[in-house]
Design a protein around this motif. Structure first.
Motif, PDB file in Angstrom:
ATOM      1  N   TYR A 242       0.824  -1.215   0.000  1.00 42.78           N
ATOM      2  CA  TYR A 242       0.000   0.000   0.000  1.00 42.78           C
ATOM      3  C   TYR A 242       0.854   1.259   0.000  1.00 42.78           C
ATOM      4  CZ  TYR A 242      -3.551  -3.272   1.692  1.00 42.78           C
ATOM      5  OH  TYR A 242      -4.402  -4.332   1.835  1.00 42.78           O
ATOM      6  N   TRP A 243       0.218   2.333  -0.473  1.00 45.64           N
ATOM      7  CA  TRP A 243       0.703   3.697  -0.259  1.00 45.64           C
ATOM      8  C   TRP A 243      -0.341   4.410   0.597  1.00 45.64           C
ATOM      9  CZ3 TRP A 243       5.511   5.201  -1.321  1.00 45.64           C
ATOM     10  CH2 TRP A 243       6.230   4.529  -2.310  1.00 45.64           C
ATOM     11  N   VAL A 244       0.144   5.075   1.625  1.00 43.46           N
ATOM     12  CA  VAL A 244      -0.692   5.865   2.531  1.00 43.46           C
ATOM     13  C   VAL A 244      -0.025   7.229   2.657  1.00 43.46           C
ATOM     14  CG1 VAL A 244      -1.553   6.090   4.896  1.00 43.46           C
ATOM     15  CG2 VAL A 244      -1.456   3.835   3.809  1.00 43.46           C
ATOM     16  N   ARG A 245      -0.802   8.293   2.680  1.00 41.21           N
ATOM     17  CA  ARG A 245      -0.204   9.621   2.810  1.00 41.21           C
ATOM     18  C   ARG A 245      -0.764  10.372   4.003  1.00 41.21           C
ATOM     19  NH1 ARG A 245      -2.578  12.749  -2.587  1.00 41.21           N
ATOM     20  NH2 ARG A 245      -4.763  12.948  -1.867  1.00 41.21           N
ATOM     21  N   GLN A 246      -0.003  11.375   4.410  1.00 39.12           N
ATOM     22  CA  GLN A 246      -0.404  12.190   5.555  1.00 39.12           C
ATOM     23  C   GLN A 246      -0.027  13.646   5.274  1.00 39.12           C
ATOM     24  OE1 GLN A 246       1.353  11.114   9.396  1.00 39.12           O
ATOM     25  NE2 GLN A 246      -0.564  11.718  10.368  1.00 39.12           N
ATOM     26  N   PRO A 247      -1.003  14.475   4.943  1.00 33.87           N
ATOM     27  CA  PRO A 247      -0.733  15.900   4.750  1.00 33.87           C
ATOM     28  C   PRO A 247      -0.223  16.515   6.045  1.00 33.87           C
ATOM     29  CG  PRO A 247      -2.875  15.301   3.855  1.00 33.87           C
ATOM     30  CD  PRO A 247      -2.399  14.136   4.658  1.00 33.87           C
ATOM     31  N   PRO A 248       0.524  17.591   5.955  1.00 35.45           N
ATOM     32  CA  PRO A 248       1.086  18.217   7.166  1.00 35.45           C
ATOM     33  C   PRO A 248       0.013  18.525   8.196  1.00 35.45           C
ATOM     34  CG  PRO A 248       2.015  19.220   5.200  1.00 35.45           C
ATOM     35  CD  PRO A 248       0.936  18.299   4.734  1.00 35.45           C
ATOM     36  N   GLY A 249       0.201  18.010   9.414  1.00 34.37           N
ATOM     37  CA  GLY A 249      -0.725  18.288  10.499  1.00 34.37           C
ATOM     38  C   GLY A 249      -2.073  17.595  10.415  1.00 34.37           C
ATOM     39  N   LYS A 250      -2.225  16.671   9.463  1.00 33.72           N
ATOM     40  CA  LYS A 250      -3.515  16.011   9.288  1.00 33.72           C
ATOM     41  C   LYS A 250      -3.404  14.495   9.488  1.00 33.72           C
ATOM     42  CE  LYS A 250      -5.517  19.567   6.346  1.00 33.72           C
ATOM     43  NZ  LYS A 250      -6.324  19.863   5.137  1.00 33.72           N
ATOM     44  N   GLY A 251      -4.512  13.808   9.246  1.00 38.70           N
ATOM     45  CA  GLY A 251      -4.583  12.378   9.486  1.00 38.70           C
ATOM     46  C   GLY A 251      -4.099  11.540   8.320  1.00 38.70           C
ATOM     47  N   LEU A 252      -4.228  10.246   8.488  1.00 42.01           N
ATOM     48  CA  LEU A 252      -3.773   9.288   7.479  1.00 42.01           C
ATOM     49  C   LEU A 252      -4.830   9.112   6.388  1.00 42.01           C
ATOM     50  CD1 LEU A 252      -2.413   6.588   9.945  1.00 42.01           C
ATOM     51  CD2 LEU A 252      -1.075   8.288   8.682  1.00 42.01           C
ATOM     52  N   GLU A 253      -4.361   8.994   5.156  1.00 39.23           N
ATOM     53  CA  GLU A 253      -5.247   8.758   4.018  1.00 39.23           C
ATOM     54  C   GLU A 253      -4.682   7.633   3.165  1.00 39.23           C
ATOM     55  OE1 GLU A 253      -7.204  11.006   0.093  1.00 39.23           O
ATOM     56  OE2 GLU A 253      -5.435  11.848   1.067  1.00 39.23           O
ATOM     57  N   TRP A 254      -5.448   6.575   2.986  1.00 39.00           N
ATOM     58  CA  TRP A 254      -5.043   5.512   2.076  1.00 39.00           C
ATOM     59  C   TRP A 254      -5.057   6.050   0.642  1.00 39.00           C
ATOM     60  CZ3 TRP A 254      -8.109   3.079  -1.773  1.00 39.00           C
ATOM     61  CH2 TRP A 254      -7.492   1.990  -2.398  1.00 39.00           C
ATOM     62  N   VAL A 255      -4.008   5.763  -0.108  1.00 40.17           N
ATOM     63  CA  VAL A 255      -3.865   6.273  -1.471  1.00 40.17           C
ATOM     64  C   VAL A 255      -4.091   5.175  -2.511  1.00 40.17           C
ATOM     65  CG1 VAL A 255      -2.235   7.266  -3.135  1.00 40.17           C
ATOM     66  CG2 VAL A 255      -2.265   8.085  -0.766  1.00 40.17           C
ATOM     67  N   SER A 256      -3.412   4.042  -2.308  1.00 39.01           N
ATOM     68  CA  SER A 256      -3.460   2.999  -3.330  1.00 39.01           C
ATOM     69  C   SER A 256      -2.999   1.669  -2.758  1.00 39.01           C
ATOM     70  CB  SER A 256      -2.567   3.391  -4.513  1.00 39.01           C
ATOM     71  OG  SER A 256      -2.664   2.456  -5.564  1.00 39.01           O
ATOM     72  N   GLY A 257      -3.438   0.580  -3.388  1.00 39.97           N
ATOM     73  CA  GLY A 257      -3.014  -0.753  -2.974  1.00 39.97           C
ATOM     74  C   GLY A 257      -2.838  -1.664  -4.171  1.00 39.97           C
ATOM     75  N   ILE A 258      -2.021  -2.704  -4.009  1.00 38.25           N
ATOM     76  CA  ILE A 258      -1.750  -3.657  -5.081  1.00 38.25           C
ATOM     77  C   ILE A 258      -1.588  -5.045  -4.483  1.00 38.25           C
ATOM     78  CG2 ILE A 258       0.747  -3.203  -4.994  1.00 38.25           C
ATOM     79  CD1 ILE A 258       0.766  -3.530  -8.082  1.00 38.25           C
TER      80      ILE A 258
END
Lengths: 107, 125
Positions: free
Chosen positions: B35-51
């Motif tokens: 997986y790829w997961v991202r986190q904008p500055p000062g914010k929560g976790l967001e799932w981006v993509s999976g394979i």
């Protein structure tokens, strides 16, 4: 898409207190629910998977429960090292989604 | 030691492209979904993509669908994220994570038990 709602968004408790965080799914997800701990400036760490299974190496003061739509993460006796933001995440279907997080602080 | 190391982040102008990489070591890479997961500055976790383990199934968050492409090379033990048409709202710390706990041919049904330290993407003119 199935949404995950965590509450509270933040809490402050004393060392030794019992702390409970809830996570609600907008539809049933059976037990495909994980909890993560993210300490300030650090990488997220898996605490619990399958709603109630403790990941290896995680202290036993952490526990998870629930099934379907309602889940809880409990810290039985809060310690200073537990200061962190906690996230629930469902993985039963796409897209995978995280809750908004619960920031835990020491009073 | 089980390890994931991301690279490829940086400062990029809106509309441009960037390719992230994640090098895996210490485990049998092709046994796991990723997986790829991202986190904008000062914010929560967001799932981006999976394979899935064999690239048979892939998925994307609505926010990146049509712009990002996930891929993997099991020989090189590497995961990739090609990011096109980047926007300011894509600015975040991007984590690579290993999916564990199942035997499905889908990319979901797995929790994320190993995370890299992340690579920072900043989209700004």
């Amino acid at each position: 898409d199935i949404q995950m709602t965590q509450s509270p968004s933040s809490l402050s408790a004393s060392v030794g207190d019992r702390v409970t965080i809830t996570c609600r799914a907008s539809q049933g997800i059976t037990n495909y629910l994980a909890w993560y701990q993210q300490k300030p400036g650090k990488v997220p760490k898996l605490l619990i998977y399958a709603a109630s299974t403790l990941q290896s190496g995680v202290p036993s003061r952490f526990s998870g429960s629930g099934s379907g739509t309602d889940f809880t993460l409990t810290i039985s006796s809060l310690q200073p090292e537990d200061v962190a933001t906690y996230y629930c995440q469902r993985y039963n279907s796409a897209p995978l989604t995280f809750g908004g997080g619960t920031k835990v602080e020491i009073k | 030691e089980v390890q994931l190391v991301e690279s490829g982040g940086g400062l990029v102008q809106p509309g441009r492209s960037l390719r992230l990489s994640c090098a895996a070591s210490g485990f049998t890479f092709d046994d796991y979904a990723m997986y790829w997961v991202r986190q904008p500055p000062g914010k929560g976790l967001e799932w981006v993509s999976g394979i899935s383990w064999n690239s048979g199934t892939k998925g994307y968050a609505d926010s990146v669908k049509g712009r990002f492409t996930i891929s993997r090379d099991n020989v090189k033990k590497s995961l990739y994220l090609q990011m096109n048409s980047l926007r300011a709202e894509d600015t975040a710390l991007y984590y690579c994570a290993r999916g564990s706990g199942g035997s499905s041919t889908y990319y979901y049904y797995y929790y994320m038990d190993v995370w890299g330290k992340g690579t920072t993407v900043t989209v700004s003119s």
